[in-house]
Design a protein around this motif. Sequence first.
Motif, mmCIF file in Angstrom:
data_model
loop_
_atom_site.group_PDB
_atom_site.id
_atom_site.type_symbol
_atom_site.label_atom_id
_atom_site.label_comp_id
_atom_site.label_asym_id
_atom_site.label_seq_id
_atom_site.Cartn_x
_atom_site.Cartn_y
_atom_site.Cartn_z
ATOM 1 N N ASP A 56 26.119 20.394 44.744
ATOM 2 C CA ASP A 56 26.545 21.559 43.968
ATOM 3 C C ASP A 56 27.240 21.120 42.678
ATOM 4 O OD1 ASP A 56 26.654 24.386 43.629
ATOM 5 O OD2 ASP A 56 28.757 24.370 44.271
ATOM 6 N N SER A 59 24.673 20.203 40.313
ATOM 7 C CA SER A 59 24.080 21.432 39.797
ATOM 8 C C SER A 59 24.915 22.035 38.660
ATOM 9 C CB SER A 59 23.926 22.450 40.935
ATOM 10 O OG SER A 59 23.392 23.646 40.462
ATOM 11 N N ALA A 66 27.528 29.726 37.614
ATOM 12 C CA ALA A 66 27.286 31.174 37.512
ATOM 13 C C ALA A 66 28.444 31.860 36.800
ATOM 14 C CB ALA A 66 27.086 31.763 38.904
ATOM 15 N N SER A 113 23.457 28.198 51.437
ATOM 16 C CA SER A 113 23.483 28.981 50.198
ATOM 17 C C SER A 113 22.748 28.244 49.081
ATOM 18 C CB SER A 113 24.913 29.340 49.797
ATOM 19 O OG SER A 113 25.484 28.421 48.932
ATOM 20 N N MET A 114 22.852 26.923 49.044
ATOM 21 C CA MET A 114 22.127 26.165 48.021
ATOM 22 C C MET A 114 20.619 26.223 48.254
ATOM 23 S SD MET A 114 24.443 23.060 46.781
ATOM 24 C CE MET A 114 23.268 22.864 45.490
ATOM 25 N N ARG A 116 18.987 28.576 49.309
ATOM 26 C CA ARG A 116 18.512 29.908 48.902
ATOM 27 C C ARG A 116 18.356 30.043 47.393
ATOM 28 N NH1 ARG A 116 22.466 32.832 53.013
ATOM 29 N NH2 ARG A 116 21.110 32.807 54.830
ATOM 30 N N LYS A 117 18.882 29.089 46.632
ATOM 31 C CA LYS A 117 18.798 29.163 45.171
ATOM 32 C C LYS A 117 17.358 29.032 44.720
ATOM 33 C CE LYS A 117 23.300 27.429 43.783
ATOM 34 N NZ LYS A 117 24.011 26.442 42.956
ATOM 35 N N ARG A 118 17.005 29.852 43.760
ATOM 36 C CA ARG A 118 15.683 29.733 43.153
ATOM 37 C C ARG A 118 15.661 28.500 42.280
ATOM 38 N NH1 ARG A 118 14.628 35.454 40.500
ATOM 39 N NH2 ARG A 118 16.584 34.837 39.590
ATOM 40 N N LEU A 120 15.558 25.423 42.957
ATOM 41 C CA LEU A 120 16.253 24.233 43.426
ATOM 42 C C LEU A 120 15.239 23.087 43.450
ATOM 43 C CD1 LEU A 120 19.002 23.244 44.701
ATOM 44 C CD2 LEU A 120 17.885 23.560 46.914
ATOM 45 N N SER A 125 16.493 19.886 47.649
ATOM 46 C CA SER A 125 16.240 20.659 48.868
ATOM 47 C C SER A 125 16.008 19.731 50.057
ATOM 48 C CB SER A 125 15.034 21.567 48.646
ATOM 49 O OG SER A 125 14.736 22.289 49.794
#
Length: 186
Positions: A56, A59, A66, A113-114, A116-118, A120, A125
């Motif tokens: 994260d 990221s 966000a 939750s990560m 689920r990120k578009r 990624l 992943s």
Amino acid sequence: MQLSRGGNGHCGQGIIITGKGYPDVATRQLVCTLADNLPASVSIMALVDADPYGIDILSVYKYGSAAMSHEHSTLAAPRIEWIGVFSSELSSLCIDKDDMVPITKHDEKKAVSMLRKRNLPKTWSREIQHMLYTRRKAEIEIIARAAVETHNSGCRSPNDPKRAENSLVAYLMQKIRTITNTVRQS
């Protein structure tokens, strides 16, 4: 700063920026400014813990956060390349599963939750899925304590006097060489 390890282990010029935890705005601005202004031949690499929070943090450097998406252009550095630590490579570095830390419920929640990120990246992943599968995570420091592989006999004991003086430095040098050679070939 010259990145080298004696002999022919030269990796070229570089800057190392370290942080602890999630980066503050000033550090993100500095990395973004360097990424925007350094030539493409200069790689920008990130080394983070092999846990969902490490990915994260990566990221946040690469894509921004966000909460500050309105400042993406001054806070994100899409050029950053992840060089490790990869959960999937720890066994090949002679790190035993029992030496790693069990994943907590908070880690699992962050990992899910990560996932689920578009958009990624697939590598990210896969690493998160590996962590969830093994139920283990590791901090960067685990490599500094790791045994090193030998060509003939597998892994050496951390107490072996022939062990490399700093496995973390050797790990980083190998990763930096791989990235810089890839950049030179493209």
